[in-house]
Design an enzyme around this catalytic site. Structure first.
Site, PDB file in Angstrom:
ATOM      1  N   LYS A  26       0.889  -1.316  -0.019  1.00 52.67           N
ATOM      2  CA  LYS A  26      -0.023   0.041   0.112  1.00 52.67           C
ATOM      3  C   LYS A  26       0.881   1.266   0.090  1.00 52.67           C
ATOM      4  O   LYS A  26       0.427   2.260  -0.791  1.00 52.67           O
ATOM      5  CB  LYS A  26      -0.798   0.182   1.285  1.00 52.67           C
ATOM      6  CG  LYS A  26      -1.671   1.243   1.339  1.00 52.67           C
ATOM      7  CD  LYS A  26      -2.380   1.278   2.854  1.00 52.67           C
ATOM      8  CE  LYS A  26      -1.691   1.497   3.901  1.00 52.67           C
ATOM      9  NZ  LYS A  26      -1.294   3.123   4.185  1.00 52.67           N
ATOM     10  N   ASN A  27       1.770   1.153   0.908  1.00 50.48           N
ATOM     11  CA  ASN A  27       2.675   2.522   1.066  1.00 50.48           C
ATOM     12  C   ASN A  27       3.537   2.735  -0.229  1.00 50.48           C
ATOM     13  O   ASN A  27       3.684   3.990  -0.526  1.00 50.48           O
ATOM     14  CB  ASN A  27       3.503   2.434   2.293  1.00 50.48           C
ATOM     15  CG  ASN A  27       2.438   2.930   3.491  1.00 50.48           C
ATOM     16  OD1 ASN A  27       1.348   3.396   3.206  1.00 50.48           O
ATOM     17  ND2 ASN A  27       3.114   2.562   4.628  1.00 50.48           N
ATOM     18  N   CYS A 122      -4.424   8.302   9.711  1.00 49.18           N
ATOM     19  CA  CYS A 122      -4.691   7.500  10.952  1.00 49.18           C
ATOM     20  C   CYS A 122      -4.333   8.489  11.944  1.00 49.18           C
ATOM     21  O   CYS A 122      -3.380   9.055  11.800  1.00 49.18           O
ATOM     22  CB  CYS A 122      -4.077   6.280  10.975  1.00 49.18           C
ATOM     23  SG  CYS A 122      -4.655   4.958  10.247  1.00 49.18           S
ATOM     24  N   ARG A 127       1.425  14.430  13.402  1.00 50.21           N
ATOM     25  CA  ARG A 127       2.060  13.892  12.095  1.00 50.21           C
ATOM     26  C   ARG A 127       2.411  15.106  11.393  1.00 50.21           C
ATOM     27  O   ARG A 127       1.769  15.488  10.085  1.00 50.21           O
ATOM     28  CB  ARG A 127       1.097  12.769  11.345  1.00 50.21           C
ATOM     29  CG  ARG A 127       1.151  11.549  12.106  1.00 50.21           C
ATOM     30  CD  ARG A 127       0.363  10.501  11.541  1.00 50.21           C
ATOM     31  NE  ARG A 127       0.941   9.847  10.478  1.00 50.21           N
ATOM     32  CZ  ARG A 127       0.474   8.916   9.859  1.00 50.21           C
ATOM     33  NH1 ARG A 127      -0.721   8.640  10.149  1.00 50.21           N
ATOM     34  NH2 ARG A 127       1.093   8.014   9.055  1.00 50.21           N
ATOM     35  N   ASP A 311       4.568  -0.014  12.023  1.00 44.39           N
ATOM     36  CA  ASP A 311       3.049  -0.561  11.507  1.00 44.39           C
ATOM     37  C   ASP A 311       2.742  -1.929  11.772  1.00 44.39           C
ATOM     38  O   ASP A 311       1.701  -2.193  11.507  1.00 44.39           O
ATOM     39  CB  ASP A 311       3.152  -0.381   9.821  1.00 44.39           C
ATOM     40  CG  ASP A 311       2.886   0.978   9.609  1.00 44.39           C
ATOM     41  OD1 ASP A 311       2.769   1.976  10.227  1.00 44.39           O
ATOM     42  OD2 ASP A 311       2.856   1.244   8.205  1.00 44.39           O
ATOM     43  N   ARG A 403      -8.545   0.454   4.599  1.00 40.31           N
ATOM     44  CA  ARG A 403      -7.830   1.381   3.920  1.00 40.31           C
ATOM     45  C   ARG A 403      -6.515   0.661   3.681  1.00 40.31           C
ATOM     46  O   ARG A 403      -5.726   1.002   2.544  1.00 40.31           O
ATOM     47  CB  ARG A 403      -7.355   2.374   4.926  1.00 40.31           C
ATOM     48  CG  ARG A 403      -8.216   3.280   5.557  1.00 40.31           C
ATOM     49  CD  ARG A 403      -7.752   4.439   6.410  1.00 40.31           C
ATOM     50  NE  ARG A 403      -6.519   4.782   5.769  1.00 40.31           N
ATOM     51  CZ  ARG A 403      -5.683   5.862   6.227  1.00 40.31           C
ATOM     52  NH1 ARG A 403      -6.001   6.262   7.625  1.00 40.31           N
ATOM     53  NH2 ARG A 403      -4.648   6.165   5.639  1.00 40.31           N
TER      54      ARG A 403
HETATM   55  C1  UD1 Z   1       4.736   6.358   6.606  1.00 38.91           C
HETATM   56  C2  UD1 Z   1       3.646   5.507   6.391  1.00 38.91           C
HETATM   57  C3  UD1 Z   1       2.931   4.788   7.694  1.00 38.91           C
HETATM   58  C4  UD1 Z   1       4.144   4.545   8.641  1.00 38.91           C
HETATM   59  C5  UD1 Z   1       5.204   5.461   8.912  1.00 38.91           C
HETATM   60  C6  UD1 Z   1       6.414   5.026   9.531  1.00 38.91           C
HETATM   61  C7  UD1 Z   1       2.728   6.006   4.134  1.00 38.91           C
HETATM   62  C8  UD1 Z   1       1.612   6.484   3.420  1.00 38.91           C
HETATM   63  N1  UD1 Z   1       2.666   5.865   5.535  1.00 38.91           N
HETATM   64  O1  UD1 Z   1       4.006   7.450   7.317  1.00 38.91           O
HETATM   65  O2  UD1 Z   1       2.268   3.786   7.392  1.00 38.91           O
HETATM   66  O3  UD1 Z   1       3.880   4.164  10.018  1.00 38.91           O
HETATM   67  O4  UD1 Z   1       5.763   6.005   7.415  1.00 38.91           O
HETATM   68  O5  UD1 Z   1       7.150   3.988   8.942  1.00 38.91           O
HETATM   69  O6  UD1 Z   1       3.687   5.685   3.717  1.00 38.91           O
HETATM   70  N2  UD1 Z   1       7.742  13.811  11.232  1.00 38.91           N
HETATM   71  C9  UD1 Z   1       7.913  15.063  11.189  1.00 38.91           C
HETATM   72  N3  UD1 Z   1       7.962  15.732  10.053  1.00 38.91           N
HETATM   73  C10 UD1 Z   1       7.518  15.634   8.941  1.00 38.91           C
HETATM   74  C11 UD1 Z   1       7.283  14.252   8.631  1.00 38.91           C
HETATM   75  C12 UD1 Z   1       7.615  13.291   9.606  1.00 38.91           C
HETATM   76  O7  UD1 Z   1       8.460  15.287  12.382  1.00 38.91           O
HETATM   77  O8  UD1 Z   1       7.541  16.422   7.964  1.00 38.91           O
HETATM   78  C13 UD1 Z   1       7.998  12.624  12.151  1.00 38.91           C
HETATM   79  C14 UD1 Z   1       6.738  12.232  12.125  1.00 38.91           C
HETATM   80  O9  UD1 Z   1       5.651  12.878  13.369  1.00 38.91           O
HETATM   81  C15 UD1 Z   1       7.103  10.752  12.855  1.00 38.91           C
HETATM   82  C16 UD1 Z   1       8.507  10.520  12.291  1.00 38.91           C
HETATM   83  O10 UD1 Z   1       8.605  11.884  11.794  1.00 38.91           O
HETATM   84  O11 UD1 Z   1       7.203  10.993  14.326  1.00 38.91           O
HETATM   85  C17 UD1 Z   1       8.212   9.713  11.149  1.00 38.91           C
HETATM   86  O12 UD1 Z   1       7.152   9.716  10.219  1.00 38.91           O
HETATM   87  P1  UD1 Z   1       7.220   9.446   8.530  1.00 38.91           P
HETATM   88  O13 UD1 Z   1       8.200   8.480   8.446  1.00 38.91           O
HETATM   89  O14 UD1 Z   1       7.284  10.748   7.848  1.00 38.91           O
HETATM   90  O15 UD1 Z   1       5.734   8.917   8.558  1.00 38.91           O
HETATM   91  P2  UD1 Z   1       4.619   8.980   7.364  1.00 38.91           P
HETATM   92  O16 UD1 Z   1       5.383   9.217   6.112  1.00 38.91           O
HETATM   93  O17 UD1 Z   1       3.660   9.829   7.817  1.00 38.91           O
END
Ligand code: UD1
Length: 439
Positions: A26-27, A122, A127, A311, A403
């Site tokens: 999915k991701n 979610c 986030r 996840d 989802r």
């Molecule tokens: C993606 C995945 C999600 C998975 C996560 C971590 C998708 C659509 N979703 O989510 O299923 O749980 O990776 O493997 O691929 N952060 C910041 N600033 C930012 C971006 C992130 O501080 O601009 C922080 C987040 O709050 C979190 C950490 O970085 O604590 C990791 O988040 P991130 O890897 O970006 O997760 P997602 O891309 O949202």
């Protein structure tokens, strides 16, 4: 009846046995489908999981003018030529998925302008997307959040840049990589995330003519190209769906061959299951999981890849709650990822949350209960618990589960588990009675 009134009805106690085929990731799909519109040529993507997140993203890109055609259930043909420049990406669905943010990178790279409704997804803690924004700005874009909760990113010209990510972020790495693919010059992304789906999105962009090196390591180098071209591409298997079936097999002391996987991507999960006393046999593109008898406790800490995936945290906690002894699960990526604990407690689990850790004392068996999914993976954890419980459980709010899990009830049923999708309350009652009379 609205889809969020659907429920799963599950009777526990059956060992899962047989074979299950895992869908595309999915991701990875969410990144790749967004990237597909970066060319005006036709792109064909295979192994797209048929789940609500991918369908929502496809609807959104169709709504801004791309053509989207399903050639079969898992193959989608996309042509981004008709996308109207400047058209905002916003509909009632897109705000619900986190990955809508990939359209910022894709459209900024392609048109030097993106106007996208801010992401949902979610509710597992704060986030932010500050790192995505920082990356776009380094590439020469100006960004603003406009009223109504959308982000506009635009540039006269984009250019290569040196970008250091303060936190390892999957989303920011992919998003910046997409915009950089069409930004003239050399971009370096340092402290990049290394998840398998980052490599998959990079491979896809390269198949379209991008020049990206180092994906899968913590330094990604991108040489911007003028344009991208059409491609055919097949998405990697879903590591988390596979892990969920692995955990489910262990919970029910089953024996299942999990097919269409890349065993290397499952190493962190496999090794924890082995520590718990399960057997995991790796083949080229499948793994067999077997468990019987008593499960042993262990400790887990979530970390960016190749660490243990956040996840899979909830699904593992659901089986550790059945293991002999005390286990500690530490969540180090998201703040609010223990909402399933209260639901598992209703089934008899003994779990105490302290800060970002869950301290789990094993019980012998769950009892069936009326449950609510609070997010996608929390919902998967409840399914696992319910399949191993005494009696019948119902799970509400399964729109979260849908989802990310394709044909979940059908796949579980094909392994001998008793899991039905009930569309109406009447359906729920009928299934409950039927299952109870089978006890
Ligand atoms: C993606 C995945 C999600 C998975 C996560 C971590 C998708 C659509 N979703 O989510 O299923 O749980 O990776 O493997 O691929 N952060 C910041 N600033 C930012 C971006 C992130 O501080 O601009 C922080 C987040 O709050 C979190 C950490 O970085 O604590 C990791 O988040 P991130 O890897 O970006 O997760 P997602 O891309 O949202």
């Amino acid at each position: 009846m609205a889809s969020n009134e659907e429920q799963y009805v599950i009777r526990g106690g059956k060992r899962l046995e047989g074979e299950v085929v895992i869908a595309g990731a999915k991701n990875a799909a969410l990144g790749i489908l967004a990237a597909a519109v970066m060319t005006d040529d036709k792109v064909t993507i295979e192994n797209v999981p048929y789940v609500s997140d991918t369908r929502t993203l496809l609807k959104a890109i169709e709504n801004i003018g791309a053509s989207v055609k399903y050639l079969d259930k898992h193959t989608v043909e996309i042509c981004g030529k008709g996308i109207r420049e400047g058209q905002p990406v916003d509909d009632e669905y897109i705000r619900r998925i986190r990955a809508s943010y990939y359209l910022i990178g894709a459209l900024l790279g392609k048109h030097k302008y993106a106007n996208v409704a801010l992401p949902g997804g979610c509710d597992i803690g704060s986030r932010p997307i500050d790192l995505h924004i920082k990356g776009f700005e380094k590439l020469g874009a100006k960004t603003e959040i406009v009223s109504g909760g959308s982000i506009i990113a635009q540039a006269e010209e984009l250019h290569g840049a040196h970008i250091y990510l303060d936190t390892v972020s999957v989303g920011a790495t992919i998003n910046i990589m997409m915009a950089a693919a069409l930004s003239p010059g050399k971009t370096t992304i340092e402290n990049a995330a290394k998840e398998p789906h980052i490599v998959d999105v990079a491979n896809f962009l390269n198949t379209m003519g991008a020049n990206i090196k180092g994906a899968g390591t913590d330094v990604i180098r991108v040489r911007g190209v003028d344009k991208l071209h059409g491609a055919e591409y097949s998405i990697i298997p879903d590591q988390i769906e596979a892990g969920t079936f692995m955990a489910m097999t262990v919970a029910t002391r089953g024996n299942v061959l999990i097919k269409n996987v890349i065993p290397k991507h499952l190493e962190a999960i496999s090794s924890k299951l082995v520590e718990m006393g399960a057997h995991v046999i790796e083949y080229d593109d499948s793994v067999r999981v077997m468990a019987d008898g008593i499960l042993k406790s262990t400790h887990i800490k979530t970390l960016p890849y190749p660490g243990f995936p956040t996840d899979m945290q909830a699904q593992m906690a659901a089986i550790l709650a059945l293991a002999d002894g005390t286990s500690i699960v530490t969540e180090s990526i998201f703040e609010n990822r223990f909402r399933y604990v209260a639901e598992l407690a209703r089934m008899g689990a003994k779990i105490r949350v302290e800060g970002n850790s869950a301290i789990i004392t094993g019980i012998k068996k769950y009892n069936g209960a009326t449950l609510k999914a609070s997010d996608l993976r929390a919902g998967a954890a409840l399914v696992i618990a319910a399949l191993s419980a005494n009696g019948v459980s119902t799970i509400q709010d399964i729109q979260y589960i849908k989802r990310g899990y394709e044909d979940f009830d059908e796949k579980v049923s094909s392994l001998g588990g008793m899991m039905k999708l009930a569309k109406t309350e009447q359906d729920v009652q009928r299934n409950k009675l039927e299952m109870a009379s089978n006890l």
